[in-house]
Enzyme design. Structure first.
Site, PDB file in Angstrom:
ATOM      1  N   ILE A  39      31.464  57.799  70.399  1.00  0.00           N
ATOM      2  CA  ILE A  39      31.018  56.710  69.524  1.00  0.00           C
ATOM      3  C   ILE A  39      30.482  57.251  68.203  1.00  0.00           C
ATOM      4  O   ILE A  39      30.723  56.684  67.133  1.00  0.00           O
ATOM      5  CB  ILE A  39      29.939  55.856  70.223  1.00  0.00           C
ATOM      6  N   CYS A  40      29.752  58.348  68.271  1.00  0.00           N
ATOM      7  CA  CYS A  40      29.046  58.877  67.094  1.00  0.00           C
ATOM      8  C   CYS A  40      29.931  59.081  65.862  1.00  0.00           C
ATOM      9  O   CYS A  40      29.557  58.647  64.769  1.00  0.00           O
ATOM     10  CB  CYS A  40      28.310  60.159  67.450  1.00  0.00           C
ATOM     11  N   PRO A  41      31.110  59.707  65.989  1.00  0.00           N
ATOM     12  CA  PRO A  41      31.881  59.918  64.760  1.00  0.00           C
ATOM     13  C   PRO A  41      32.367  58.619  64.134  1.00  0.00           C
ATOM     14  O   PRO A  41      32.549  58.552  62.917  1.00  0.00           O
ATOM     15  CB  PRO A  41      33.046  60.802  65.198  1.00  0.00           C
ATOM     16  N   ILE A  93      29.315  57.555  62.041  1.00  0.00           N
ATOM     17  CA  ILE A  93      29.067  58.479  60.933  1.00  0.00           C
ATOM     18  C   ILE A  93      30.119  58.282  59.844  1.00  0.00           C
ATOM     19  O   ILE A  93      29.799  58.185  58.658  1.00  0.00           O
ATOM     20  CB  ILE A  93      29.046  59.936  61.433  1.00  0.00           C
TER      21      ILE A  93
END
Length: 191
Positions: free
Chosen positions: A55-57, A60
């Site tokens: 999920i993080c990328p 970001i």
């Protein structure tokens, strides 16, 4: 957890620079970012749990795509996790969505900033998906927290910044360019 009206804590963190400077390799890619950096600007400080996750990328990269719009509003965007600057750099080099990231990736490896903000997940020991909008005086004006498995909408953060910068009453779903609420007109209509 710190909230609206609280002062954003002081910090001094190593970061991978945004843009092409961030891909210069160790020794050239890093910079120190402190609570005094970008003085006089609005700050969007968002945290993610771990590098090299799923999920993080997406989040970001989405904040990165809006970096120019935030800059147009005299705001800077800082992304932060508890991973080191070396892990951040490696992730940028090896993730196509992050290679051109225009914003810095700050390393809160000692978890000092995350702890001061009160946003560490009690079980995993990593930062929750927290977003802070901080005014030019260093006061928190908005906080949003998501659990580890739910991504954010950076466009909503931009909308909130726009509303905060009007210093007016902005109704639900208000967007930049729309009229704010005028209390006197509302009272006259009700009468």
């Amino acid at each position: 957890m710190l909230t609206v009206g609280d002062k954003f804590p002081s910090f001094d963190l190593t970061a991978v620079k945004g843009g092409d400077e961030g891909l210069g390799g160790p020794g050239k890619s890093f910079t120190q970012i402190t609570s005094e950096s970008d003085a006089g600007k609005w700050k969007i400080v968002f945290f993610w749990p771990k590098d090299f996750t799923f999920i993080c990328p997406t989040e970001i990269a989405a904040f990165g795509k809006l970096a120019g719009e935030f800059a147009d509003r005299d705001a800077v965007v800082y992304g932060v996790s508890t991973d080191s600057e070396f892990v951040h750099l490696n992730w940028r080099v090896h993730n196509a969505d992050l290679k051109d990231l225009p914003i810095p990736m700050l390393a809160d490896v000692k978890r000092e900033l995350s702890t001061a903000l009160g946003i560490l997940d009690k079980n995993a020991g990593v930062a929750l998906r927290a977003t802070f909008v901080v005014d030019p005086e260093g006061t928190i004006q908005h906080v949003g927290i998501n659990g580890l498995n739910v991504g954010r909408n950076p466009q909503e953060t931009l909308r909130i910044l726009d509303a905060l910068q009007t210093d007016e009453l902005c109704p639900c779903n208000w967007t930049k360019g729309e009229d704010a609420l005028k209390p006197q007109e509302l009272f006259e209509k009700a009468a």
